[in-house]
Design a protein around this motif. Structure first.
Motif, PDB file in Angstrom:
ATOM      1  N   ASP A 158       0.868  -1.214   0.003  1.00 54.74           N
ATOM      2  CA  ASP A 158       0.047  -0.096  -0.037  1.00 54.74           C
ATOM      3  C   ASP A 158       0.791   1.271  -0.043  1.00 54.74           C
ATOM      4  O   ASP A 158       1.696   1.510   1.043  1.00 54.74           O
ATOM      5  N   ALA A 159       0.757   1.820  -0.933  1.00 62.54           N
ATOM      6  CA  ALA A 159       1.654   3.303  -1.094  1.00 62.54           C
ATOM      7  C   ALA A 159       1.228   4.329  -0.012  1.00 62.54           C
ATOM      8  O   ALA A 159       1.941   5.127   0.296  1.00 62.54           O
ATOM      9  N   ALA A 165      -7.254   6.213  -0.166  1.00 63.94           N
ATOM     10  CA  ALA A 165      -6.604   5.616   0.756  1.00 63.94           C
ATOM     11  C   ALA A 165      -5.797   6.563   1.590  1.00 63.94           C
ATOM     12  O   ALA A 165      -5.640   6.479   2.958  1.00 63.94           O
ATOM     13  N   LEU A 166      -5.496   7.715   0.950  1.00 63.16           N
ATOM     14  CA  LEU A 166      -4.944   9.004   1.655  1.00 63.16           C
ATOM     15  C   LEU A 166      -5.730   9.409   2.607  1.00 63.16           C
ATOM     16  O   LEU A 166      -5.540   9.828   3.747  1.00 63.16           O
ATOM     17  N   SER A 167      -7.012   9.732   2.297  1.00 67.05           N
ATOM     18  CA  SER A 167      -8.078  10.279   3.035  1.00 67.05           C
ATOM     19  C   SER A 167      -8.284   9.877   4.365  1.00 67.05           C
ATOM     20  O   SER A 167      -8.732  10.103   5.356  1.00 67.05           O
ATOM     21  N   ARG A 168      -8.271   8.103   4.270  1.00 67.77           N
ATOM     22  CA  ARG A 168      -8.577   7.515   5.349  1.00 67.77           C
ATOM     23  C   ARG A 168      -7.455   7.661   6.526  1.00 67.77           C
ATOM     24  O   ARG A 168      -7.742   7.599   7.778  1.00 67.77           O
ATOM     25  N   ARG A 169      -6.308   7.926   5.880  1.00 70.90           N
ATOM     26  CA  ARG A 169      -5.093   8.091   6.826  1.00 70.90           C
ATOM     27  C   ARG A 169      -4.967   9.435   7.549  1.00 70.90           C
ATOM     28  O   ARG A 169      -4.493   9.838   8.627  1.00 70.90           O
ATOM     29  N   GLU A 186      -6.535  16.138   1.371  1.00 72.98           N
ATOM     30  CA  GLU A 186      -7.581  16.468   0.626  1.00 72.98           C
ATOM     31  C   GLU A 186      -7.883  17.891   0.932  1.00 72.98           C
ATOM     32  O   GLU A 186      -8.347  18.913   0.059  1.00 72.98           O
ATOM     33  N   ALA A 187      -8.113  18.336   2.124  1.00 69.62           N
ATOM     34  CA  ALA A 187      -8.316  19.995   2.600  1.00 69.62           C
ATOM     35  C   ALA A 187      -7.516  20.682   1.753  1.00 69.62           C
ATOM     36  O   ALA A 187      -7.883  21.755   1.242  1.00 69.62           O
ATOM     37  N   ALA A 188      -6.053  20.474   1.688  1.00 68.65           N
ATOM     38  CA  ALA A 188      -5.300  21.370   0.812  1.00 68.65           C
ATOM     39  C   ALA A 188      -5.227  21.433  -0.523  1.00 68.65           C
ATOM     40  O   ALA A 188      -5.278  22.477  -1.134  1.00 68.65           O
ATOM     41  N   PHE A 189      -5.721  20.225  -0.988  1.00 68.59           N
ATOM     42  CA  PHE A 189      -6.220  20.268  -2.607  1.00 68.59           C
ATOM     43  C   PHE A 189      -7.249  21.214  -2.795  1.00 68.59           C
ATOM     44  O   PHE A 189      -7.217  21.777  -3.775  1.00 68.59           O
ATOM     45  N   ARG A 190      -8.276  20.659  -2.165  1.00 71.85           N
ATOM     46  CA  ARG A 190      -9.515  21.532  -2.519  1.00 71.85           C
ATOM     47  C   ARG A 190      -9.388  22.884  -1.972  1.00 71.85           C
ATOM     48  O   ARG A 190     -10.050  23.883  -2.986  1.00 71.85           O
ATOM     49  N   ARG A 191      -8.574  23.582  -1.179  1.00 72.65           N
ATOM     50  CA  ARG A 191      -8.345  24.915  -0.964  1.00 72.65           C
ATOM     51  C   ARG A 191      -7.578  25.426  -2.095  1.00 72.65           C
ATOM     52  O   ARG A 191      -7.692  26.622  -2.670  1.00 72.65           O
ATOM     53  N   VAL A 240       2.292  15.458   6.470  1.00 72.76           N
ATOM     54  CA  VAL A 240       1.237  14.713   7.154  1.00 72.76           C
ATOM     55  C   VAL A 240       1.953  14.018   8.591  1.00 72.76           C
ATOM     56  O   VAL A 240       1.230  13.453   9.333  1.00 72.76           O
ATOM     57  N   GLY A 241       3.305  14.209   8.643  1.00 72.88           N
ATOM     58  CA  GLY A 241       3.880  13.696   9.886  1.00 72.88           C
ATOM     59  C   GLY A 241       5.380  14.223   9.809  1.00 72.88           C
ATOM     60  O   GLY A 241       5.920  14.960   8.844  1.00 72.88           O
ATOM     61  N   PRO A 242       6.079  13.856  10.753  1.00 72.18           N
ATOM     62  CA  PRO A 242       7.414  14.501  11.079  1.00 72.18           C
ATOM     63  C   PRO A 242       8.406  14.340  10.047  1.00 72.18           C
ATOM     64  O   PRO A 242       9.027  15.040   9.263  1.00 72.18           O
ATOM     65  N   TYR A 243       8.180  13.024   8.975  1.00 73.83           N
ATOM     66  CA  TYR A 243       9.066  12.678   8.105  1.00 73.83           C
ATOM     67  C   TYR A 243       8.146  12.153   6.947  1.00 73.83           C
ATOM     68  O   TYR A 243       8.886  11.417   6.092  1.00 73.83           O
ATOM     69  N   LEU A 244       7.156  12.536   6.823  1.00 72.17           N
ATOM     70  CA  LEU A 244       6.146  12.157   5.727  1.00 72.17           C
ATOM     71  C   LEU A 244       5.415  13.235   5.069  1.00 72.17           C
ATOM     72  O   LEU A 244       4.726  14.174   5.861  1.00 72.17           O
ATOM     73  N   TRP A 245       5.463  13.345   3.671  1.00 73.78           N
ATOM     74  CA  TRP A 245       4.776  14.244   3.076  1.00 73.78           C
ATOM     75  C   TRP A 245       3.832  13.579   2.046  1.00 73.78           C
ATOM     76  O   TRP A 245       4.257  12.610   1.507  1.00 73.78           O
ATOM     77  N   VAL A 246       3.005  14.307   1.524  1.00 77.70           N
ATOM     78  CA  VAL A 246       2.075  13.862   0.402  1.00 77.70           C
ATOM     79  C   VAL A 246       2.075  14.957  -0.897  1.00 77.70           C
ATOM     80  O   VAL A 246       2.052  16.220  -0.473  1.00 77.70           O
TER      81      VAL A 246
END
Length: 160
Positions: free
Chosen positions: A10-11, A39-43, A48-53, A73-79
């Protein structure tokens, strides 16, 4: 050999250590609700909020085909929201929604961000699900834009 690591998984739950960027392709209509984005929105709600804005305020920003938005989305994680899809439907006159030149441009932006953060990049087979693209056209773009710059890339094939 493409230099891309392929794994089953799962990516949205990337493997490995260090800073990671999860990349995926979005459409240019501001729609979010089918495919990998679920899958992203579940986590995390933030991508999603940033994309819609970003789409809503597009008259005052860089939103459009070939653009990229990076959401931590986390200390060492980006989307990475990569705009590489024109619309959401396949039509007789327009063909499939994928736009390879837009994916190429957004991958260039992704490469810059990955280098800045010292990050690896993780993704499903971007542009090849609902966007209707062919991996044989997307893979060389990833190799040229990311792998050639020494950025580790892992592609996840999801099996439920």
């Amino acid at each position: 050999m493409s230099g891309i690591t392929y794994v089953q998984g799962d990516a949205s739950a990337p493997q490995g250590k260090g800073v990671k960027i999860i990349a995926h392709v979005c459409n240019d209509l501001g729609g979010w609700g089918k495919g990998f984005v679920l899958a992203l929105s579940r986590r995390w709600p933030d991508p999603e909020a940033a994309f819609r804005r970003w789409h809503r305020e597009r008259a005052r920003n860089d939103f459009g085909l070939g653009a990229a938005q990076f959401v931590q989305v986390g200390p060492y994680l980006w989307v990475a929201n990569l705009v590489g899809q024109r619309g959401t439907r396949t039509g007789r006159s327009t063909g499939v929604p994928v736009r390879y030149e837009a994916i190429d441009a957004s991958l260039g932006l992704l490469a810059g961000k990955a280098e800045e953060l010292g990050a690896s990049v993780h993704m499903p087979r971007i542009g090849c699900g609902l966007a209707g693209g062919k991996w044989s056209r997307v893979e060389p773009l990833i190799t040229e834009r990311l792998v050639a710059r020494g950025i580790p890339v892992t592609v996840y094939d999801f099996e439920p």
